[in-house]
Design a protein around this motif. Structure first.
Motif, PDB file in Angstrom:
ATOM      1  N   GLU A  47     -22.455  -4.144  -4.302  1.00  0.00           N
ATOM      2  CA  GLU A  47     -23.199  -5.355  -3.957  1.00  0.00           C
ATOM      3  C   GLU A  47     -23.936  -5.215  -2.632  1.00  0.00           C
ATOM      4  O   GLU A  47     -24.974  -5.852  -2.417  1.00  0.00           O
ATOM      5  CB  GLU A  47     -22.241  -6.544  -3.886  1.00  0.00           C
ATOM      6  N   ARG A  48     -23.426  -4.364  -1.747  1.00  0.00           N
ATOM      7  CA  ARG A  48     -24.012  -4.220  -0.409  1.00  0.00           C
ATOM      8  C   ARG A  48     -24.910  -2.996  -0.275  1.00  0.00           C
ATOM      9  O   ARG A  48     -25.353  -2.677   0.824  1.00  0.00           O
ATOM     10  CB  ARG A  48     -22.885  -4.174   0.636  1.00  0.00           C
ATOM     11  N   GLY A  49     -25.181  -2.321  -1.363  1.00  0.00           N
ATOM     12  CA  GLY A  49     -26.140  -1.230  -1.338  1.00  0.00           C
ATOM     13  C   GLY A  49     -25.577   0.138  -1.001  1.00  0.00           C
ATOM     14  O   GLY A  49     -26.352   1.073  -0.748  1.00  0.00           O
ATOM     15  N   PHE A  50     -24.271   0.281  -1.007  1.00  0.00           N
ATOM     16  CA  PHE A  50     -23.681   1.610  -0.800  1.00  0.00           C
ATOM     17  C   PHE A  50     -23.905   2.474  -2.041  1.00  0.00           C
ATOM     18  O   PHE A  50     -24.025   1.972  -3.160  1.00  0.00           O
ATOM     19  CB  PHE A  50     -22.187   1.498  -0.517  1.00  0.00           C
ATOM     20  N   GLU A  51     -23.908   3.766  -1.823  1.00  0.00           N
ATOM     21  CA  GLU A  51     -24.132   4.716  -2.922  1.00  0.00           C
ATOM     22  C   GLU A  51     -22.853   5.125  -3.620  1.00  0.00           C
ATOM     23  O   GLU A  51     -22.845   5.367  -4.829  1.00  0.00           O
ATOM     24  CB  GLU A  51     -24.818   5.971  -2.364  1.00  0.00           C
ATOM     25  N   SER A  52     -21.733   5.202  -2.883  1.00  0.00           N
ATOM     26  CA  SER A  52     -20.550   5.847  -3.449  1.00  0.00           C
ATOM     27  C   SER A  52     -19.254   5.328  -2.843  1.00  0.00           C
ATOM     28  O   SER A  52     -19.226   4.816  -1.727  1.00  0.00           O
ATOM     29  CB  SER A  52     -20.631   7.373  -3.240  1.00  0.00           C
ATOM     30  N   VAL A  53     -18.174   5.494  -3.624  1.00  0.00           N
ATOM     31  CA  VAL A  53     -16.822   5.217  -3.163  1.00  0.00           C
ATOM     32  C   VAL A  53     -16.002   6.494  -3.342  1.00  0.00           C
ATOM     33  O   VAL A  53     -16.201   7.234  -4.310  1.00  0.00           O
ATOM     34  CB  VAL A  53     -16.181   4.044  -3.936  1.00  0.00           C
ATOM     35  N   TRP A  54     -15.082   6.750  -2.404  1.00  0.00           N
ATOM     36  CA  TRP A  54     -14.345   8.011  -2.393  1.00  0.00           C
ATOM     37  C   TRP A  54     -12.856   7.758  -2.269  1.00  0.00           C
ATOM     38  O   TRP A  54     -12.425   6.896  -1.497  1.00  0.00           O
ATOM     39  CB  TRP A  54     -14.812   8.883  -1.220  1.00  0.00           C
ATOM     40  N   ALA A  55     -12.073   8.532  -3.033  1.00  0.00           N
ATOM     41  CA  ALA A  55     -10.627   8.403  -3.021  1.00  0.00           C
ATOM     42  C   ALA A  55      -9.995   9.745  -2.661  1.00  0.00           C
ATOM     43  O   ALA A  55     -10.218  10.737  -3.356  1.00  0.00           O
ATOM     44  CB  ALA A  55     -10.120   7.925  -4.379  1.00  0.00           C
ATOM     45  N   PRO A  56      -9.217   9.811  -1.589  1.00  0.00           N
ATOM     46  CA  PRO A  56      -8.510  11.044  -1.228  1.00  0.00           C
ATOM     47  C   PRO A  56      -7.220  11.162  -2.024  1.00  0.00           C
ATOM     48  O   PRO A  56      -6.863  10.270  -2.800  1.00  0.00           O
ATOM     49  CB  PRO A  56      -8.226  10.856   0.256  1.00  0.00           C
ATOM     50  N   GLU A  57      -6.505  12.272  -1.824  1.00  0.00           N
ATOM     51  CA  GLU A  57      -5.224  12.397  -2.509  1.00  0.00           C
ATOM     52  C   GLU A  57      -4.215  13.226  -1.712  1.00  0.00           C
ATOM     53  O   GLU A  57      -4.574  14.140  -0.971  1.00  0.00           O
ATOM     54  CB  GLU A  57      -5.401  13.012  -3.900  1.00  0.00           C
ATOM     55  N   HIS A  58      -2.971  12.838  -1.904  1.00  0.00           N
ATOM     56  CA  HIS A  58      -1.800  13.648  -1.588  1.00  0.00           C
ATOM     57  C   HIS A  58      -0.770  13.283  -2.648  1.00  0.00           C
ATOM     58  O   HIS A  58      -0.480  12.101  -2.854  1.00  0.00           O
ATOM     59  CB  HIS A  58      -1.258  13.361  -0.186  1.00  0.00           C
ATOM     60  N   SER A  59      -0.234  14.287  -3.314  1.00  0.00           N
ATOM     61  CA  SER A  59       0.767  13.997  -4.341  1.00  0.00           C
ATOM     62  C   SER A  59       2.042  13.455  -3.712  1.00  0.00           C
ATOM     63  O   SER A  59       2.738  12.622  -4.303  1.00  0.00           O
ATOM     64  CB  SER A  59       1.073  15.262  -5.148  1.00  0.00           C
ATOM     65  N   HIS A  60       2.344  13.922  -2.499  1.00  0.00           N
ATOM     66  CA  HIS A  60       3.532  13.506  -1.766  1.00  0.00           C
ATOM     67  C   HIS A  60       3.426  14.095  -0.358  1.00  0.00           C
ATOM     68  O   HIS A  60       2.542  14.919  -0.100  1.00  0.00           O
ATOM     69  CB  HIS A  60       4.804  14.035  -2.440  1.00  0.00           C
ATOM     70  N   ILE A  61       4.291  13.680   0.518  1.00  0.00           N
ATOM     71  CA  ILE A  61       4.388  14.279   1.850  1.00  0.00           C
ATOM     72  C   ILE A  61       5.835  14.734   2.044  1.00  0.00           C
ATOM     73  O   ILE A  61       6.758  13.918   2.027  1.00  0.00           O
ATOM     74  CB  ILE A  61       4.005  13.282   2.966  1.00  0.00           C
ATOM     75  N   PRO A  62       6.061  16.037   2.202  1.00  0.00           N
ATOM     76  CA  PRO A  62       7.427  16.526   2.410  1.00  0.00           C
ATOM     77  C   PRO A  62       8.061  15.913   3.659  1.00  0.00           C
ATOM     78  O   PRO A  62       7.401  15.733   4.688  1.00  0.00           O
ATOM     79  CB  PRO A  62       7.242  18.030   2.562  1.00  0.00           C
ATOM     80  N   ALA A  63       9.333  15.598   3.551  1.00  0.00           N
ATOM     81  CA  ALA A  63      10.036  14.952   4.659  1.00  0.00           C
ATOM     82  C   ALA A  63      10.162  15.855   5.884  1.00  0.00           C
ATOM     83  O   ALA A  63      10.335  15.370   7.003  1.00  0.00           O
ATOM     84  CB  ALA A  63      11.428  14.503   4.201  1.00  0.00           C
ATOM     85  N   SER A  64      10.041  17.165   5.687  1.00  0.00           N
ATOM     86  CA  SER A  64      10.185  18.102   6.806  1.00  0.00           C
ATOM     87  C   SER A  64       9.122  17.896   7.876  1.00  0.00           C
ATOM     88  O   SER A  64       9.383  18.031   9.065  1.00  0.00           O
ATOM     89  CB  SER A  64      10.104  19.535   6.296  1.00  0.00           C
ATOM     90  N   ARG A  65       7.884  17.595   7.449  1.00  0.00           N
ATOM     91  CA  ARG A  65       6.754  17.389   8.349  1.00  0.00           C
ATOM     92  C   ARG A  65       6.577  18.534   9.345  1.00  0.00           C
ATOM     93  O   ARG A  65       6.377  18.320  10.550  1.00  0.00           O
ATOM     94  CB  ARG A  65       6.870  16.065   9.102  1.00  0.00           C
ATOM     95  N   TYR A 117      -1.062   8.174   4.126  1.00  0.00           N
ATOM     96  CA  TYR A 117      -0.983   9.497   3.505  1.00  0.00           C
ATOM     97  C   TYR A 117       0.232   9.600   2.580  1.00  0.00           C
ATOM     98  O   TYR A 117       0.195  10.300   1.575  1.00  0.00           O
ATOM     99  CB  TYR A 117      -0.906  10.591   4.577  1.00  0.00           C
ATOM    100  N   TYR A 118       1.299   8.930   2.929  1.00  0.00           N
ATOM    101  CA  TYR A 118       2.503   8.925   2.099  1.00  0.00           C
ATOM    102  C   TYR A 118       2.316   8.043   0.862  1.00  0.00           C
ATOM    103  O   TYR A 118       2.926   8.288  -0.175  1.00  0.00           O
ATOM    104  CB  TYR A 118       3.697   8.390   2.891  1.00  0.00           C
ATOM    105  N   ASP A 119       1.501   7.017   0.988  1.00  0.00           N
ATOM    106  CA  ASP A 119       1.471   5.935   0.008  1.00  0.00           C
ATOM    107  C   ASP A 119       0.301   5.991  -0.970  1.00  0.00           C
ATOM    108  O   ASP A 119       0.244   5.191  -1.905  1.00  0.00           O
ATOM    109  CB  ASP A 119       1.395   4.589   0.750  1.00  0.00           C
ATOM    110  N   VAL A 120      -0.638   6.906  -0.766  1.00  0.00           N
ATOM    111  CA  VAL A 120      -1.893   6.885  -1.514  1.00  0.00           C
ATOM    112  C   VAL A 120      -1.668   7.083  -3.015  1.00  0.00           C
ATOM    113  O   VAL A 120      -0.828   7.873  -3.448  1.00  0.00           O
ATOM    114  CB  VAL A 120      -2.862   7.948  -0.956  1.00  0.00           C
ATOM    115  N   MET A 121      -2.439   6.336  -3.812  1.00  0.00           N
ATOM    116  CA  MET A 121      -2.376   6.437  -5.269  1.00  0.00           C
ATOM    117  C   MET A 121      -3.165   7.647  -5.765  1.00  0.00           C
ATOM    118  O   MET A 121      -3.958   8.233  -5.020  1.00  0.00           O
ATOM    119  CB  MET A 121      -2.936   5.164  -5.900  1.00  0.00           C
ATOM    120  N   ASP A 122      -2.970   7.992  -7.024  1.00  0.00           N
ATOM    121  CA  ASP A 122      -3.720   9.098  -7.619  1.00  0.00           C
ATOM    122  C   ASP A 122      -5.204   8.756  -7.639  1.00  0.00           C
ATOM    123  O   ASP A 122      -5.590   7.662  -8.086  1.00  0.00           O
ATOM    124  CB  ASP A 122      -3.231   9.349  -9.045  1.00  0.00           C
ATOM    125  N   PRO A 123      -6.077   9.656  -7.177  1.00  0.00           N
ATOM    126  CA  PRO A 123      -7.501   9.321  -7.067  1.00  0.00           C
ATOM    127  C   PRO A 123      -8.178   9.086  -8.409  1.00  0.00           C
ATOM    128  O   PRO A 123      -9.106   8.267  -8.500  1.00  0.00           O
ATOM    129  CB  PRO A 123      -8.100  10.530  -6.348  1.00  0.00           C
TER     130      PRO A 123
END
Length: 279
Positions: free
Chosen positions: A25-43, A57-63
């Motif tokens: 509606e506001r004239g943008f060209e694109s939307v983008w979704a990143p991904e991480h399947s999970h984040i290991p607790a070790s960090r 980063y921990y919570d993101v849904m499948d793109p």
């Protein structure tokens, strides 16, 4: 110059469909979704952005799920993964996901990819950190075969399969654009080798120097820089910077939105829409 927006879609953020409608509606060209399947607790692997890894980063849904919702809610908005971690995905199944999303969206999908940065995350998928770049290249080459041939086969060091029949094929021919994310010079080399665009991250390194060197690399590789357009992620909300990037030849600027609700996000989109009209 085109403009897009990226969000880590979560169960507490604005939905992908609602954001996509607002962008269109506001004239943008694109939307983008990143991904991480999970984040290991070790960090153990540090985050390139510095400091603690944000909760999104921990919570993101499948793109692919998020972008399917975005596709259903819009008619012209382009839909991109920013970025898809191919080294953590099955080659044949991902080829089908890409082609299916390109079909249901009417040819609006952009495949942004990266080689990944989180060693422990990819190792949980059976991917060795040291050879991840070659694995991604082979998966891209194999998917191109699947998208373009009725009986596709591929024989590499990491990806190896005899002739298969896999449908649907993408709407876009020969396949959706493959935009390769990564810093200069490695990301740029990968983009020139097998991509249809390069995604450097704004603010991580001086963009002016990288863009000039990238064009020189393109000439050496025998590729027209116009065939490998540049999209920057992490675009600042600043008119002078936007105009400077435009004058440098950046084709697309993608701003990063927080994983917040519409009450917080819509005013940000309105400010950006005003900037876009001035560019």
């Amino acid at each position: 110059m085109q403009f897009g927006a990226s969000m880590f879609f979560t169960d507490y953020s604005m939905t992908a469909g609602a954001l996509a409608r607002a962008l269109e509606e506001r004239g943008f060209e694109s939307v983008w979704a990143p991904e991480h399947s999970h984040i290991p607790a070790s960090r153990k692997t540090p985050w390139g952005g510095g400091g603690d890894l944000p909760k999104r980063y921990y919570d993101v849904m499948d793109p692919f799920i998020s972008l399917t919702l975005a596709a259903a809610a819009t008619t012209t908005l382009l839909l991109g993964t920013g970025v898809c971690l191919l080294n953590q995905r099955d080659t044949i199944q991902t080829a089908k996901l890409v082609a299916s999303l390109d079909q249901v969206s009417g040819g609006r999908f952009l495949l942004g990819i990266g080689v990944g940065w989180n060693r422990e995350e990819m190792e949980n998928h059976g991917t060795a950190f040291e050879t991840r770049a070659k694995l991604v290249r082979e998966r891209v080459e194999a998917m191109k075969a699947i998208w373009t041939k009725s009986k596709a086969e591929y024989h590499g060091e990491f990806v190896d399969f005899d002739p298969i029949m896999a449908w649907p094929k993408p709407v876009q021919k020969p396949h959706p654009p493959i935009l390769v994310g990564g810093a200069f010079p490695q990301g740029a080399r990968r983009a020139l080798r097998y991509g249809n665009g390069w995604i450097p991250i704004a603010g991580r390194a001086p963009l002016e120097d990288s863009l000039a060197a990238f064009r020189g690399m393109a000439a050496e590789a025998g590729r027209d820089p116009a065939e490998v357009p540049i999209s920057t992620f992490g675009a600042p909300e600043d008119l002078d910077t936007i105009r400077r990037y435009r004058d440098l030849g950046v084709s697309r600027m993608v701003m990063t939105l927080e994983s917040e609700t519409a009450e917080t996000i819509l005013p940000v989109l309105d400010r950006w829409a005003a900037l876009i009209r001035q560019v």
